[in-house]
Design a protein around this motif. Structure first.
Motif, PDB file in Angstrom:
ATOM      1  N   GLU A  51      16.985 -18.490   8.114  1.00 36.44           N
ATOM      2  CA  GLU A  51      18.323 -18.004   7.738  1.00 36.44           C
ATOM      3  C   GLU A  51      19.394 -18.602   8.649  1.00 36.44           C
ATOM      4  O   GLU A  51      20.464 -18.998   8.185  1.00 36.44           O
ATOM      5  N   GLY A  52      19.107 -18.654   9.941  1.00 32.79           N
ATOM      6  CA  GLY A  52      20.062 -19.235  10.890  1.00 32.79           C
ATOM      7  C   GLY A  52      20.285 -20.717  10.632  1.00 32.79           C
ATOM      8  O   GLY A  52      21.410 -21.214  10.730  1.00 32.79           O
ATOM      9  N   ARG A  53      19.214 -21.425  10.319  1.00 38.28           N
ATOM     10  CA  ARG A  53      19.339 -22.861  10.026  1.00 38.28           C
ATOM     11  C   ARG A  53      20.165 -23.074   8.747  1.00 38.28           C
ATOM     12  O   ARG A  53      20.985 -23.990   8.677  1.00 38.28           O
ATOM     13  N   MET A  54      19.944 -22.223   7.742  1.00 34.52           N
ATOM     14  CA  MET A  54      20.714 -22.351   6.501  1.00 34.52           C
ATOM     15  C   MET A  54      22.189 -21.998   6.737  1.00 34.52           C
ATOM     16  O   MET A  54      23.081 -22.669   6.207  1.00 34.52           O
ATOM     17  N   ARG A  55      22.443 -20.973   7.520  1.00 38.12           N
ATOM     18  CA  ARG A  55      23.822 -20.593   7.836  1.00 38.12           C
ATOM     19  C   ARG A  55      24.544 -21.776   8.504  1.00 38.12           C
ATOM     20  O   ARG A  55      25.688 -22.088   8.186  1.00 38.12           O
ATOM     21  N   GLN A  56      23.840 -22.445   9.395  1.00 39.87           N
ATOM     22  CA  GLN A  56      24.410 -23.613  10.073  1.00 39.87           C
ATOM     23  C   GLN A  56      24.712 -24.734   9.068  1.00 39.87           C
ATOM     24  O   GLN A  56      25.746 -25.387   9.141  1.00 39.87           O
ATOM     25  N   ALA A  57      23.818 -24.939   8.123  1.00 40.28           N
ATOM     26  CA  ALA A  57      24.041 -25.976   7.110  1.00 40.28           C
ATOM     27  C   ALA A  57      25.278 -25.660   6.277  1.00 40.28           C
ATOM     28  O   ALA A  57      26.086 -26.552   5.981  1.00 40.28           O
ATOM     29  N   TYR A  58      25.452 -24.402   5.892  1.00 44.72           N
ATOM     30  CA  TYR A  58      26.642 -24.017   5.125  1.00 44.72           C
ATOM     31  C   TYR A  58      27.916 -24.214   5.949  1.00 44.72           C
ATOM     32  O   TYR A  58      28.931 -24.672   5.418  1.00 44.72           O
ATOM     33  N   ARG A  59      27.861 -23.885   7.243  1.00 36.24           N
ATOM     34  CA  ARG A  59      29.022 -24.122   8.116  1.00 36.24           C
ATOM     35  C   ARG A  59      29.385 -25.597   8.134  1.00 36.24           C
ATOM     36  O   ARG A  59      30.551 -25.973   7.995  1.00 36.24           O
ATOM     37  N   MET A  60      28.373 -26.426   8.350  1.00 34.94           N
ATOM     38  CA  MET A  60      28.608 -27.868   8.434  1.00 34.94           C
ATOM     39  C   MET A  60      29.142 -28.411   7.110  1.00 34.94           C
ATOM     40  O   MET A  60      30.087 -29.202   7.090  1.00 34.94           O
ATOM     41  N   ALA A  61      28.554 -27.973   6.010  1.00 32.68           N
ATOM     42  CA  ALA A  61      28.984 -28.446   4.689  1.00 32.68           C
ATOM     43  C   ALA A  61      30.425 -28.036   4.413  1.00 32.68           C
ATOM     44  O   ALA A  61      31.218 -28.841   3.907  1.00 32.68           O
ATOM     45  N   ASP A  62      30.779 -26.796   4.752  1.00 32.62           N
ATOM     46  CA  ASP A  62      32.156 -26.327   4.531  1.00 32.62           C
ATOM     47  C   ASP A  62      33.155 -27.142   5.339  1.00 32.62           C
ATOM     48  O   ASP A  62      34.204 -27.535   4.815  1.00 32.62           O
ATOM     49  N   LEU A  63      32.834 -27.407   6.598  1.00 31.69           N
ATOM     50  CA  LEU A  63      33.736 -28.205   7.426  1.00 31.69           C
ATOM     51  C   LEU A  63      33.863 -29.630   6.896  1.00 31.69           C
ATOM     52  O   LEU A  63      34.959 -30.195   6.876  1.00 31.69           O
ATOM     53  N   ALA A  64      32.761 -30.191   6.470  1.00 30.55           N
ATOM     54  CA  ALA A  64      32.798 -31.555   5.935  1.00 30.55           C
ATOM     55  C   ALA A  64      33.615 -31.620   4.649  1.00 30.55           C
ATOM     56  O   ALA A  64      34.387 -32.562   4.434  1.00 30.55           O
ATOM     57  N   GLU A  65      33.452 -30.623   3.790  1.00 25.90           N
ATOM     58  CA  GLU A  65      34.181 -30.605   2.508  1.00 25.90           C
ATOM     59  C   GLU A  65      35.690 -30.472   2.709  1.00 25.90           C
ATOM     60  O   GLU A  65      36.463 -30.981   1.901  1.00 25.90           O
ATOM     61  N   THR A  66      36.102 -29.775   3.748  1.00 25.47           N
ATOM     62  CA  THR A  66      37.541 -29.565   3.987  1.00 25.47           C
ATOM     63  C   THR A  66      38.145 -30.591   4.932  1.00 25.47           C
ATOM     64  O   THR A  66      39.333 -30.531   5.216  1.00 25.47           O
ATOM     65  N   SER A  67      37.351 -31.524   5.388  1.00 28.72           N
ATOM     66  CA  SER A  67      37.843 -32.544   6.310  1.00 28.72           C
ATOM     67  C   SER A  67      38.827 -33.478   5.605  1.00 28.72           C
ATOM     68  O   SER A  67      38.603 -33.876   4.462  1.00 28.72           O
TER      69      SER A  67
END
Length: 141
Positions: A51-67
């Protein structure tokens, strides 16, 4: 464009990602570099469960998408194939330089990608140039 630089801890991901960002900036390309450890520190989230690894992936994806950058380089282990699906990189760079890391929990869940755009089996100085050339080819296509 999202570039995921992934591999086991200690495989050379961060070194490659930083060098790649520098080389792209020298070409006047705007780059944002997202490092997983830096983001975990900011979020104060050191949970390495699934769950923690997936949460991290969503964080990274969100930041990348809004970059606003032309290229966003994501530097993370991405041990689970589900993490790579969430990030959905335009280019996957696999640092396949280690058989195992110092972290047994990561070794146990690490699933190498079934395919990658670039795979490096060692640390050599021309790795960055190979990725830059591939980016140029993709941008011209």
């Amino acid at each position: 464009m999202k570039i995921l630089v992934m591999g086991l801890p200690g495989s050379g991901k961060t070194k490659l990602a930083k060098s790649l960002a520098k080389s792209l900036r020298e070409l006047r390309i705007t780059v944002e570099l997202l490092n997983a450890d830096t983001l975990r520190l900011q979020a104060d989230d050191w949970d390495f469960s699934r769950e923690g690894r997936m949460r991290q992936a969503y964080r990274m994806a969100d930041l990348a998408e809004t970059s606003a950058a032309e290229i966003c380089i994501i530097d993370m282990v991405a041990a689970l194939s589900a993490q790579r699906t969430v990030i959905a990189p335009d280019m996957l760079v696999f640092m396949n330089t280690l058989g195992e890391s110092a972290y047994q929990d990561t070794n146990e869940v690490f699933a190498p990608p079934s395919s990658s755009d670039v795979e490096f089996k060692n640390h050599v100085s021309n790795n960055v140039a190979k990725v830059v050339n591939l980016i140029k080819e993709l941008q011209c296509a």
